[in-house]
Design an enzyme around this catalytic site. Structure first.
Site, PDB file in Angstrom:
ATOM      1  N   LYS A 290      54.481  78.959  60.737  1.00 43.83           N
ATOM      2  CA  LYS A 290      55.632  78.532  61.337  1.00 43.83           C
ATOM      3  C   LYS A 290      55.564  78.742  62.730  1.00 43.83           C
ATOM      4  CE  LYS A 290      58.002  77.245  58.269  1.00 43.83           C
ATOM      5  NZ  LYS A 290      56.538  76.859  57.545  1.00 43.83           N
TER       6      LYS A 290
ATOM      7  N   GLU B 283      52.837  75.728  63.763  1.00 48.17           N
ATOM      8  CA  GLU B 283      53.519  74.479  63.433  1.00 48.17           C
ATOM      9  C   GLU B 283      54.382  74.007  64.667  1.00 48.17           C
ATOM     10  OE1 GLU B 283      54.174  73.666  58.855  1.00 48.17           O
ATOM     11  OE2 GLU B 283      55.202  75.228  59.746  1.00 48.17           O
TER      12      GLU B 283
ATOM     13  N   GLU C  77      52.909  82.774  55.877  1.00 45.03           N
ATOM     14  CA  GLU C  77      53.824  81.921  56.141  1.00 45.03           C
ATOM     15  C   GLU C  77      54.516  82.030  57.556  1.00 45.03           C
ATOM     16  OE1 GLU C  77      56.890  78.736  55.816  1.00 45.03           O
ATOM     17  OE2 GLU C  77      54.938  79.069  55.117  1.00 45.03           O
TER      18      GLU C  77
ATOM     19  N   CYS D 167      54.398  57.974  57.164  1.00 41.59           N
ATOM     20  CA  CYS D 167      55.269  56.783  57.335  1.00 41.59           C
ATOM     21  C   CYS D 167      56.527  56.606  56.687  1.00 41.59           C
ATOM     22  CB  CYS D 167      54.352  55.567  57.353  1.00 41.59           C
ATOM     23  SG  CYS D 167      52.713  55.660  58.041  1.00 41.59           S
TER      24      CYS D 167
ATOM     25  N   LYS E 214      56.221  65.144  57.831  1.00 43.47           N
ATOM     26  CA  LYS E 214      56.865  66.223  56.806  1.00 43.47           C
ATOM     27  C   LYS E 214      56.137  65.980  55.447  1.00 43.47           C
ATOM     28  CE  LYS E 214      60.373  68.726  55.082  1.00 43.47           C
ATOM     29  NZ  LYS E 214      60.392  69.857  55.601  1.00 43.47           N
TER      30      LYS E 214
ATOM     31  N   HIS F 155      38.900  95.893  58.397  1.00 42.29           N
ATOM     32  CA  HIS F 155      37.662  94.946  58.092  1.00 42.29           C
ATOM     33  C   HIS F 155      37.374  94.014  58.984  1.00 42.29           C
ATOM     34  CE1 HIS F 155      37.219  97.272  54.191  1.00 42.29           C
ATOM     35  NE2 HIS F 155      38.419  97.137  54.076  1.00 42.29           N
TER      36      HIS F 155
ATOM     37  N   ARG G 213      59.894  62.648  58.753  1.00 41.66           N
ATOM     38  CA  ARG G 213      58.350  62.395  58.041  1.00 41.66           C
ATOM     39  C   ARG G 213      57.284  62.313  59.177  1.00 41.66           C
ATOM     40  NH1 ARG G 213      59.217  60.242  52.771  1.00 41.66           N
ATOM     41  NH2 ARG G 213      56.925  59.220  52.577  1.00 41.66           N
TER      42      ARG G 213
ATOM     43  N   ASN H 178      52.495  51.904  54.337  1.00 46.40           N
ATOM     44  CA  ASN H 178      52.122  53.112  54.126  1.00 46.40           C
ATOM     45  C   ASN H 178      51.028  53.417  53.164  1.00 46.40           C
ATOM     46  OD1 ASN H 178      52.419  56.000  54.434  1.00 46.40           O
ATOM     47  ND2 ASN H 178      54.096  56.260  53.093  1.00 46.40           N
ATOM     48  N   GLY H 179      49.899  54.363  53.862  1.00 42.19           N
ATOM     49  CA  GLY H 179      48.844  54.425  53.112  1.00 42.19           C
ATOM     50  C   GLY H 179      47.362  53.954  53.994  1.00 42.19           C
TER      51      GLY H 179
ATOM     52  N   TRP I 295      52.657  56.631  61.515  1.00 40.63           N
ATOM     53  CA  TRP I 295      51.698  57.885  61.792  1.00 40.63           C
ATOM     54  C   TRP I 295      50.355  57.574  61.691  1.00 40.63           C
ATOM     55  CZ3 TRP I 295      47.924  61.260  59.731  1.00 40.63           C
ATOM     56  CH2 TRP I 295      47.839  62.446  60.465  1.00 40.63           C
TER      57      TRP I 295
END
Length: 663
Positions: free
Chosen positions: A537, A540, A533, A2, A658, A556, A30, A108-109, A82
């Site tokens: 991406k 995401e 990575e 948030c 974010k 394997h 964010r 926020n939290g 959020w």
């Protein structure tokens, strides 16, 4: 997660509202699902809180405000939510009002004991209308305000600085004293994490805030004062900022700020941009924001992500810049660990999440190679739950772009309890992780707005290379001329990164991207974390199934996924490491023989891959340990073009934030 913004200005007008809305737009990166604002005018003879909130993008709130403007005001708080407690609905969006409508709160939290309080309030005849934990706190604060006895005086601290000294217009000091005492009283009993910003119509011209394990910074200026969950919220208004510590309460007016501990004792106060700490050591809380405002605009690019991919050579160069002292020795930023302690370190543990964890896995290869000490990489959210072996001879390296990643914060707190030293690799000075660490190594990447990390990743890897070389220097693992040679070659990498961008930023040579449904990534050595990575991406921003594997694992199990037309991205090591190179070329042959579409990253001049590759992305020849800096750029561009081909929002992908500031 948030975004939180507050502004307290001396004169009524649209400035407070505009400041908060601008701050919210800067914090859109964010991640959020709704937005809202509350305002209060301290110059009005009868101040009342006015508010507006809407589901969806900030643009929806702006349109609503354009259609039905709020009154002009001196004070405003704003929030992008959020969802954690309750669905994505207008009633669950922030701000939340107290049962009598006199107090507005944003948060926020997560309040872990909110449901018990909700039941208690209901028994007292106070019903909640939302599913949120935040509304519960708003009611608790107002109930505490109404039951808090009027103080005999308005002195809050034994040092003699009073709320009356803050001097906002139309303020009744006894009311502000009651509000501050109410915030102290309520937050002592809350469990969980929070940043709370409260407006009260009986305390016009003031924001009272509190934080625990959730980010909050204050901006100081001659024209008013600001609050934000990130310095970007007010970076266009002032460069002077103030850190707010754990379990502290903050009183913000147009002319000053008062910071109190949980017992109500004054820690410091300000006048304009001057800071007056009770303890001289607290003066270091003030810092200068070094983010240029032009670096939070797209500068002509269609997305922030593309802009930030292209900024990587500069981000890496700036992270590497000015790292030698007058004697030519490597230095770090804020090192509060003595060289004697570093010489005695017998293990390194890197803690991080997501992309930062993959940067840590690249760093592991370099640190172990240069320093000859064991280096582990742990997901921060698993670290403290597995009873890790940590001692006073362990160096814990915490990697976080924001410096506010809650999982990583909790991991370093656990490590410090075991006696370990903590070094933070962060992009945000003044963040929680940077404050709680024993040393800080800053990545000078500038603000990263797109949710999917790009330039932060390469800057973090570069900073970790510096850390590895520094440890090798102080421990005597490498001679000075060897370190100088490694550093010189590292400083050549931004130019090589630019070469890759020049080749592929406009065209990757892959057609029909929208038809791809799944992608596999293979790599060995430092190419393995880069493969993971690259897969992350795609997950995401393109919402595709993608997996990164160590190439040696292919036979394997993962080779069962390969069928005709299956895209497989293979990162080929330098031919100068033939033992690695031969094995990866064999992996290309294996998947090609089963009909895979092979997308290969190989160095300039490596012709051995041509017979087995459908597409070859060429990168400049580079030292093995440094190859991730050039290899990852093609994978970032691949994910970007894939998402764009699918018509997706690459900067704000669904369900993601974010900065993950809750566990």
């Amino acid at each position: 997660m948030c975004g939180i913004v507050g502004a307290v200005l001396p004169k009524a007008g649209k400035t407070a509202e505009e400041t908060v809305l601008e701050g919210l737009s800067r914090l859109e990166y964010r991640g959020y699902d709704s937005a809202g604002i509350a305002v209060l005018d301290a110059t009005s003879p009868h101040p009342e809180i006015a508010w507006r909130k809407e589901v969806g993008k900030l643009s929806g709130l702006l349109a609503s405000l354009e259609e039905q403007p709020l009154p002009q005001a001196t004070t405003a708080i704003g929030h992008t939510r959020w969802a954690t407690h309750g669905g994505v609905t207008r009633v669950n969006a922030h701000p939340h009002l107290s049962y009598d409508g006199k107090l507005a709160l944003i948060h926020n939290g997560i309040i872990e004991n909110a449901e018990g309080y909700r039941l208690h309030l209901k028994q007292q005849g106070i019903n909640t209308i939302s599913e949120t934990d935040t509304e519960v706190v708003a009611h608790l604060l107002e109930r505490a305000f109404l039951t808090e006895p009027a103080p005999a005086d308005t002195k809050l601290t034994p040092q003699g600085f009073t709320v009356a000294d803050l001097d906002p217009d139309n303020l009744q000091p006894e009311n502000l004293s009651r509000l501050v005492r109410s915030m102290l009283r309520v937050t002592r009993d809350l469990e969980g994490s929070f940043t709370l910003l409260a407006l009260h119509q009986d305390c016009p011209g003031v924001i009272v805030a509190a934080r625990r394990s959730s980010p909050l910074v204050v901006g100081l200026s001659e024209e008013g004062n600001y609050l934000g969950s990130d310095v970007l919220a007010f970076a266009s208004r002032t460069k002077q900022a103030l850190e707010i510590g754990q379990d502290e309460v903050v009183v913000v007016t147009p002319t000053g700020v008062l910071v109190l501990d949980q017992s109500g004792n004054q820690i410091l106060h300000t006048r304009a941009t001057q800071v007056f700490p009770v303890n001289p050591a607290e003066a270091k809380r003030a810092f200068e924001v070094d983010f240029a405002t032009d670096r939070v605009t797209k500068e002509g690019f269609s997305t922030f992500m593309e802009k930030e991919i292209r900024e990587q050579p500069r981000a890496v160069a700036q992270t590497l810049d000015d790292r030698l002292d007058a004697n030519g020795a490597l230095t770090l930023d804020e090192l509060r660990i003595t060289t004697d302690i570093l010489r005695g370190i017998d293990s390194v543990i890197i803690v991080a999440c997501g992309t930062a964890a993959y940067a840590g896995q690249v760093a592991r290869y370099a640190i172990e190679h240069w320093c000859r000490i064991p280096c582990e990489v742990e997901l921060a959210h698993e670290f403290r739950y597995r009873d890790p072996v940590v001692s006073v001879r362990t160096l814990v390296v915490a990697i976080s772009q924001s410096g506010e990643t809650m999982d990583t914060i909790m991991a370093i707190r656990h490590a410090r309890e075991q006696g370990a030293r903590v070094l933070a690799v962060v992009n945000t000075p003044g963040s929680t992780i940077s404050r709680e660490a024993d040393a800080v190594l800053l990545t000078h990447a500038g603000p990263e707005i797109a949710v999917a990390s790009t330039k932060a990743f390469t800057a973090q890897i570069s900073a970790c290379y510096l850390l590895g070389l520094y440890l090798a220097q102080v421990r005597g693992n490498k001679y000075a001329d060897e370190i100088a040679d490694y550093l010189e070659k590292l400083q050549q990498m931004p130019a090589r990164m630019q070469t890759v961008l020049d080749r592929y930023a406009s065209h990757l040579g892959v057609e029909n991207l929208e038809a791809i449904k799944s992608v596999l990534f293979l790599g060995r050595h430092v190419g393995y974390p880069v493969a993971m990575e690259g897969a992350l991406k795609l997950k995401e921003i393109a919402y595709l199934h993608a997996e990164g594997f160590a190439a040696g694992e292919l036979k394997h199990g993962p080779i069962a996924l390969v069928e005709p037309g299956q895209p497989v991205v293979i990162i080929v090591p330098t031919p100068r490491r033939p033992e690695l190179h031969r094995k990866v070329v064999s992996n290309i042959e294996e998947v090609r023989a089963r009909g895979a579409l092979t997308l290969v990253i190989a160095e300039d001049g490596d012709e051995s891959v041509n017979a087995f590759a459908d597409v070859v992305w060429r990168v400049p020849a580079s030292p093995t340990l440094y190859r991730p800096l050039v290899d990852v750029i093609t994978l970032q561009l691949f994910a970007l073009r894939m998402a764009q081909a699918l018509g997706l929002d690459v900067d704000q992908p669904r369900n993601l934030a974010k900065s993950v500031t809750v566990e």
